[in-house]
Design an enzyme around this catalytic site. Structure first.
Site, PDB file in Angstrom:
ATOM      1  N   LYS A   1       1.369  46.084 -14.613  1.00  0.00           N
ATOM      2  CA  LYS A   1       0.394  46.634 -15.555  1.00  0.00           C
ATOM      3  C   LYS A   1       0.972  47.801 -16.360  1.00  0.00           C
ATOM      4  O   LYS A   1       0.672  47.937 -17.539  1.00  0.00           O
ATOM      5  CB  LYS A   1      -0.926  47.010 -14.876  1.00  0.00           C
ATOM      6  CG  LYS A   1      -0.811  47.968 -13.735  1.00  0.00           C
ATOM      7  CD  LYS A   1      -2.154  48.106 -13.030  1.00  0.00           C
ATOM      8  CE  LYS A   1      -2.013  48.675 -11.648  1.00  0.00           C
ATOM      9  NZ  LYS A   1      -1.055  49.760 -11.422  1.00  0.00           N
TER      10      LYS A   1
ATOM     11  N   ARG B   1     -10.212  52.473 -10.914  1.00  0.00           N
ATOM     12  CA  ARG B   1      -9.836  51.871  -9.628  1.00  0.00           C
ATOM     13  C   ARG B   1     -10.979  51.893  -8.628  1.00  0.00           C
ATOM     14  O   ARG B   1     -10.806  51.436  -7.507  1.00  0.00           O
ATOM     15  CB  ARG B   1      -8.641  52.613  -9.026  1.00  0.00           C
ATOM     16  CG  ARG B   1      -7.369  52.293  -9.774  1.00  0.00           C
ATOM     17  CD  ARG B   1      -6.148  52.756  -9.028  1.00  0.00           C
ATOM     18  NE  ARG B   1      -4.996  52.474  -9.861  1.00  0.00           N
ATOM     19  CZ  ARG B   1      -3.763  52.798  -9.559  1.00  0.00           C
ATOM     20  NH1 ARG B   1      -3.491  53.404  -8.433  1.00  0.00           N
ATOM     21  NH2 ARG B   1      -2.784  52.515 -10.376  1.00  0.00           N
TER      22      ARG B   1
ATOM     23  N   ARG C   1      11.864  48.799  -7.288  1.00  0.00           N
ATOM     24  CA  ARG C   1      11.628  49.833  -8.294  1.00  0.00           C
ATOM     25  C   ARG C   1      12.424  51.097  -7.991  1.00  0.00           C
ATOM     26  O   ARG C   1      12.516  51.521  -6.851  1.00  0.00           O
ATOM     27  CB  ARG C   1      10.141  50.188  -8.251  1.00  0.00           C
ATOM     28  CG  ARG C   1       9.507  50.136  -9.582  1.00  0.00           C
ATOM     29  CD  ARG C   1       8.073  49.892  -9.654  1.00  0.00           C
ATOM     30  NE  ARG C   1       7.168  50.612  -8.814  1.00  0.00           N
ATOM     31  CZ  ARG C   1       5.854  50.453  -8.946  1.00  0.00           C
ATOM     32  NH1 ARG C   1       5.364  49.641  -9.856  1.00  0.00           N
ATOM     33  NH2 ARG C   1       5.036  51.093  -8.154  1.00  0.00           N
TER      34      ARG C   1
ATOM     35  N   ARG D   1      10.502  56.063  -5.490  1.00  0.00           N
ATOM     36  CA  ARG D   1       9.335  56.946  -5.571  1.00  0.00           C
ATOM     37  C   ARG D   1       8.747  57.171  -4.179  1.00  0.00           C
ATOM     38  O   ARG D   1       8.711  56.238  -3.382  1.00  0.00           O
ATOM     39  CB  ARG D   1       8.261  56.244  -6.428  1.00  0.00           C
ATOM     40  CG  ARG D   1       8.040  56.861  -7.771  1.00  0.00           C
ATOM     41  CD  ARG D   1       7.211  55.976  -8.648  1.00  0.00           C
ATOM     42  NE  ARG D   1       5.914  55.598  -8.086  1.00  0.00           N
ATOM     43  CZ  ARG D   1       5.036  54.824  -8.719  1.00  0.00           C
ATOM     44  NH1 ARG D   1       5.321  54.368  -9.922  1.00  0.00           N
ATOM     45  NH2 ARG D   1       3.891  54.507  -8.178  1.00  0.00           N
TER      46      ARG D   1
ATOM     47  N   ARG E   1      -1.450  51.680  -0.277  1.00  0.00           N
ATOM     48  CA  ARG E   1      -1.912  51.471  -1.664  1.00  0.00           C
ATOM     49  C   ARG E   1      -2.476  50.065  -1.839  1.00  0.00           C
ATOM     50  O   ARG E   1      -3.472  49.860  -2.530  1.00  0.00           O
ATOM     51  CB  ARG E   1      -0.760  51.729  -2.638  1.00  0.00           C
ATOM     52  CG  ARG E   1      -0.424  53.201  -2.737  1.00  0.00           C
ATOM     53  CD  ARG E   1       0.947  53.417  -3.312  1.00  0.00           C
ATOM     54  NE  ARG E   1       1.020  53.062  -4.711  1.00  0.00           N
ATOM     55  CZ  ARG E   1       2.146  52.689  -5.316  1.00  0.00           C
ATOM     56  NH1 ARG E   1       3.277  52.615  -4.647  1.00  0.00           N
ATOM     57  NH2 ARG E   1       2.123  52.389  -6.594  1.00  0.00           N
TER      58      ARG E   1
HETATM   59  P1  AMP Z   1       0.278  54.204  -9.782  1.00  0.00           P
HETATM   60  O1  AMP Z   1       1.551  54.718 -10.333  1.00  0.00           O
HETATM   61  O2  AMP Z   1      -0.607  53.625 -10.838  1.00  0.00           O
HETATM   62  O3  AMP Z   1       0.464  53.276  -8.614  1.00  0.00           O
HETATM   63  O4  AMP Z   1      -0.511  55.485  -9.215  1.00  0.00           O
HETATM   64  C1  AMP Z   1       0.091  56.331  -8.271  1.00  0.00           C
HETATM   65  C2  AMP Z   1      -0.967  57.101  -7.486  1.00  0.00           C
HETATM   66  O5  AMP Z   1      -1.760  57.918  -8.374  1.00  0.00           O
HETATM   67  C3  AMP Z   1      -1.986  56.244  -6.757  1.00  0.00           C
HETATM   68  O6  AMP Z   1      -1.499  55.768  -5.506  1.00  0.00           O
HETATM   69  C4  AMP Z   1      -3.126  57.267  -6.576  1.00  0.00           C
HETATM   70  O7  AMP Z   1      -2.835  58.205  -5.575  1.00  0.00           O
HETATM   71  C5  AMP Z   1      -3.099  57.982  -7.921  1.00  0.00           C
HETATM   72  N1  AMP Z   1      -3.963  57.312  -8.919  1.00  0.00           N
HETATM   73  C6  AMP Z   1      -3.564  56.671 -10.054  1.00  0.00           C
HETATM   74  N2  AMP Z   1      -4.624  56.173 -10.724  1.00  0.00           N
HETATM   75  C7  AMP Z   1      -5.718  56.502 -10.001  1.00  0.00           C
HETATM   76  C8  AMP Z   1      -7.119  56.285 -10.160  1.00  0.00           C
HETATM   77  N3  AMP Z   1      -7.620  55.616 -11.221  1.00  0.00           N
HETATM   78  N4  AMP Z   1      -7.950  56.760  -9.208  1.00  0.00           N
HETATM   79  C9  AMP Z   1      -7.491  57.446  -8.146  1.00  0.00           C
HETATM   80  N5  AMP Z   1      -6.185  57.696  -7.933  1.00  0.00           N
HETATM   81  C10 AMP Z   1      -5.291  57.234  -8.850  1.00  0.00           C
END
Ligand code: AMP
Length: 210
Positions: free
Chosen positions: A14, A87, A121, A154, A165
């Protein structure tokens, strides 16, 4: 404000697809995970609040998500491509109340394939550039093409955090499929294949929307 939303399991692509579509449409790309990572790197108060939560692979509280979105909105924008938001159901309701949602893309990919992609990644420890050892390799092993710094995994791409996650995705985010389908906004996209193949599928769907 017009917006397009991307969601899907971690590793479904995404982030990459939201970036490409935002360039194509000249929309602002809002990647919530990147915004939080930037706060963590700069050691701001917000960054300190979310750091541990993110390392554990848990979701950040909704109110902090709304706060970071508001503070990152550009004044001159034509529209927004949201990536990683919403989310939770509460976030989805907030989105519907505050933005004109034009389309919601759900990228479909099996859990096995998604985890394989995440495991490949890497991120640059210097400039933050993203790499994938399968689809977008650095020219030299473990070295950033742009700034020469070392590439790393990461914190939240480590196996325990990935597992958490993915669990959060099934528990809180997958239900949004029904929510957006009920609003006639859901568009399922096959997330398999090359980046360009997926991007073409998405562009074919947005043609005519604007
Ligand atoms: P991502 O890089 O999109 O996987 O996001 C990394 C982390 O950021 C996630 O595991 C959450 O801890 C936080 N995060 C990102 N987007 C959201 C969201 N919409 N709601 C809550 N936490 C978020």
């Amino acid at each position: 404000m017009h917006c397009i939303v991307f969601f899907g399991i971690q590793g479904s692509g995404k982030g990459t697809q939201a970036e490409l579509l935002s360039e194509f449409l000249d929309f602002q790309h809002i990647n919530i995970g990147d915004l939080f990572r930037d706060q963590v790197a700069r050691e701001t108060d917000l960054g300190k609040q979310v750091h541990e939560i993110m390392c554990r692979g848990e979701l950040v509280p909704d109110e902090l998500v709304f706060e970071i979105i508001y503070s990152s909105l550009r004044q001159d924008l034509k529209g927004i491509v949201f990536d990683g938001f919403p989310r939770t159901l509460k976030q989805a309701e907030h989105l519907m109340q505050n933005y004109k949602v034009v389309q919601v893309f759900f990228l479909e990919l099996s859990e096995e394939e998604a985890i394989a992609r995440i495991s490949a990644r890497r991120v640059c420890s210097g400039c933050g550039a993203n790499y994938n050892l399968n689809s977008s390799k650095p020219l030299r092993d473990n070295v950033c093409d742009d700034c020469g710094a070392e590439l790393k995994i990461r914190d939240d791409d480590r196996p325990e955090a990935i597992a958490k996650r993915v669990k959060e995705f099934y528990a809180k985010t997958l239900a949004l499929k029904d929510f957006f389908a009920a609003h006639n906004l859901l568009c399922l996209i096959d997330g398999g294949g090359s980046i360009e193949a997926v991007a073409t599928r998405i562009r074919n769907k947005v043609t005519g929307l604007f």
